[in-house]
Design a protein around this motif. Structure first.
Motif, PDB file in Angstrom:
ATOM      1  N   GLN A  46      33.150   0.892  -7.094  1.00  0.00           N
ATOM      2  CA  GLN A  46      31.834   0.444  -6.663  1.00  0.00           C
ATOM      3  C   GLN A  46      31.892  -0.278  -5.319  1.00  0.00           C
ATOM      4  OE1 GLN A  46      28.981   1.302  -8.090  1.00  0.00           O
ATOM      5  NE2 GLN A  46      30.215   2.503  -9.515  1.00  0.00           N
ATOM      6  N   LEU A  47      32.992  -0.974  -5.059  1.00  0.00           N
ATOM      7  CA  LEU A  47      33.148  -1.614  -3.753  1.00  0.00           C
ATOM      8  C   LEU A  47      33.252  -0.560  -2.656  1.00  0.00           C
ATOM      9  CD1 LEU A  47      33.542  -4.156  -2.042  1.00  0.00           C
ATOM     10  CD2 LEU A  47      36.002  -4.004  -2.539  1.00  0.00           C
ATOM     11  N   ALA A  50      29.764   0.776  -1.954  1.00  0.00           N
ATOM     12  CA  ALA A  50      28.902  -0.165  -1.233  1.00  0.00           C
ATOM     13  C   ALA A  50      29.300  -0.256   0.243  1.00  0.00           C
ATOM     14  CB  ALA A  50      28.984  -1.542  -1.890  1.00  0.00           C
ATOM     15  N   GLY A  59      27.903  -5.578  -1.369  1.00  0.00           N
ATOM     16  CA  GLY A  59      28.956  -5.077  -2.240  1.00  0.00           C
ATOM     17  C   GLY A  59      30.043  -6.099  -2.463  1.00  0.00           C
ATOM     18  N   SER A  62      28.940  -8.717  -5.062  1.00  0.00           N
ATOM     19  CA  SER A  62      29.030  -8.162  -6.414  1.00  0.00           C
ATOM     20  C   SER A  62      30.481  -8.028  -6.849  1.00  0.00           C
ATOM     21  CB  SER A  62      28.329  -6.802  -6.475  1.00  0.00           C
ATOM     22  OG  SER A  62      26.942  -6.924  -6.225  1.00  0.00           O
ATOM     23  N   TYR A  63      31.339  -7.614  -5.932  1.00  0.00           N
ATOM     24  CA  TYR A  63      32.758  -7.445  -6.250  1.00  0.00           C
ATOM     25  C   TYR A  63      33.385  -8.782  -6.625  1.00  0.00           C
ATOM     26  CZ  TYR A  63      37.724  -6.376  -5.567  1.00  0.00           C
ATOM     27  OH  TYR A  63      39.077  -6.233  -5.734  1.00  0.00           O
ATOM     28  N   PHE A 113      26.700  -3.519  -9.929  1.00  0.00           N
ATOM     29  CA  PHE A 113      26.737  -3.277  -8.485  1.00  0.00           C
ATOM     30  C   PHE A 113      25.446  -2.651  -7.975  1.00  0.00           C
ATOM     31  CE2 PHE A 113      31.216  -4.164  -8.565  1.00  0.00           C
ATOM     32  CZ  PHE A 113      31.578  -4.403  -7.254  1.00  0.00           C
ATOM     33  N   GLU A 114      25.021  -1.590  -8.637  1.00  0.00           N
ATOM     34  CA  GLU A 114      23.929  -0.776  -8.102  1.00  0.00           C
ATOM     35  C   GLU A 114      22.553  -1.374  -8.372  1.00  0.00           C
ATOM     36  OE1 GLU A 114      24.582   2.973  -9.895  1.00  0.00           O
ATOM     37  OE2 GLU A 114      26.488   3.340  -8.878  1.00  0.00           O
ATOM     38  N   HIS A 116      22.176  -4.620  -9.940  1.00  0.00           N
ATOM     39  CA  HIS A 116      22.298  -6.067 -10.165  1.00  0.00           C
ATOM     40  C   HIS A 116      21.857  -6.433 -11.587  1.00  0.00           C
ATOM     41  CE1 HIS A 116      23.079  -6.297  -5.898  1.00  0.00           C
ATOM     42  NE2 HIS A 116      21.949  -5.659  -5.660  1.00  0.00           N
TER      43      HIS A 116
END
Length: 392
Positions: A46-47, A50, A59, A62-63, A113-114, A116
């Motif tokens: 996911q990082l 982003a 990103g 979130s990471y 991630f996408e 929240h």
């Protein structure tokens, strides 16, 4: 035939000795670590997405949040197991429940991630933390005096923090990073508060081995992610010439990361709770940066083949920043305590600075960073050998 106490499926959960000989990671602990690979891989993927889409700041936030949840759950179990693992049927069962919580958490990483949306991550945490709190209550039942108080404080602290994490589900999106910061600090306050009158009997060599194994797993996931990224880039874009420097540089960085982490006996630094807490907490940065190196290599690959919407410098920074941070943290947490003389002390900080400067080397940035890391390892080995030769 009567069963021996060791064969009974449920036995008292009492503390182990700090001076226990030949203490090593158990198959259950290794299985526990392996299941964390799923969550680490999800956070890294996911990082990559982003950063490649030009949302690096969002990103990264979130990471930082998701990786802390993963790493903290692992750390809680590791220190508890070092002090209280009796390997009976009930202990194994509760640990498997914690693993189930890890997999639930991993399933919610993408939504965190996408969109929240932290509900699934929170549910996974509920499963893990309730299981951990039950382990501490079980330890309290088999203890007395200050040790019992310590175990009860842990159980209460874990439960209270879990209630606090619920705020992530209800506060506006803009306030969530602040809730995370408050709760992360609260989580890290639980161990020193719980152990202020009595220290749990964690085993220094066992703890160092467990952290080392987790570092290996994270670096292994980094290699796997980078390999898949390069393979996909070659197959879909026939861009071997563009990707070969990235692959070579990335491999050198990961090899160097492994080398500098394991070149010194970290367990010699773990002689008190104060040292152990600082060392253990600092590994959040080591683990998160190690995993981010693989994500950065994937971003560099996607940028090289035109799939990432970022500049050359941004793609290079995705690799060089976590690589430099990894080297600095390894030096700060334990490598510097085993260095003799200013030359040895400057190797890793100087390499970190040079790797940061490699960010501006364009398409050769990752390869240049890898060569710097390799040179740092070679310099460290040479200086150590010369110091030892002079001593003899």
């Amino acid at each position: 035939m009567t069963s021996t106490p060791r064969m009974r499926p449920v036995r008292p959960l009492v503390s182990r000795r700090r001076d226990e000989a030949h203490r090593a990671a158990t198959p259950l602990e290794l299985f526990f670590d392996l299941c964390f690979v799923v969550a680490v891989a999800q956070a890294g993927a996911q990082l990559v997405h982003a950063v490649a889409e030009g949302h690096a700041g969002e990103g990264l936030v979130s990471y930082v949040m998701v990786f802390f949840a993963i790493w903290w759950a692992w750390m809680n179990f590791t220190w508890f197991a070092s002090a209280y693992d009796n390997d009976d049927a009930l202990y194994r069962t509760v640990t498997l429940v914690q693993i189930a919580g890890v997999l639930i958490l991993a399933a919610g990483v993408a939504r965190a991630f996408e969109e929240h949306e932290f509900l699934v991550v929170w549910l996974g945490y509920v499963v893990m933390r309730l299981a951990l709190a039950s382990q501490w209550l079980r330890a309290a039942r088999g203890a007395s005096g200050p040790e019992r108080t310590m175990a009860l404080r842990y159980a209460g602290g874990v439960a209270a923090c879990q209630v606090g994490w619920t705020a992530l589900l209800f506060v506006p999106e803009g306030f969530r990073p602040w809730v995370f910061l408050v709760m992360a600090l609260a989580e890290m306050a639980v161990p020193p508060l719980a152990e202020r009158d009595f220290a749990s009997s964690w085993h220094a060599h066992h703890i160092a081995e467990r952290y080392g194994l987790f570092t290996i797993i994270v670096l292994g996931e980094t290699i796997a992610a980078a390999t898949v990224g390069v393979k996909t880039g070659v197959e879909e874009n026939d861009a071997l010439g563009e990707l070969l420097p990235i692959a070579a540089g990335g491999l050198l960085l990961i090899f160097a990361a492994w080398w500098v982490y394991f070149v010194v006996p970290a367990d010699r630094r773990l002689r008190s709770n104060r040292e152990a807490f600082l060392w253990g907490y600092g590994h959040y940065g080591i683990s998160a940066s190690a995993a981010a190196i693989g994500a950065g290599i994937e971003v560099a690959v996607e940028q090289a083949v035109g799939k990432a919407h970022v500049s050359d410098i941004a793609a290079a920074a995705a690799v060089t920043l976590p690589s430099a941070l990894f080297l600095l943290l390894v030096w700060a947490l334990h490598a510097r305590y085993f260095k003799v003389g200013i030359a040895q002390q400057l190797v890793l900080p100087s390499a970190a600075l040079a790797i940061l400067l490699c960010t501006f080397a364009g398409r050769w940035a990752v390869l240049a960073a890898g060569l710097v890391a390799a040179a740092a390892v070679a310099s460290g080995v040479t200086l150590t050998w010369r110091t030892a030769a002079r001593g003899t």
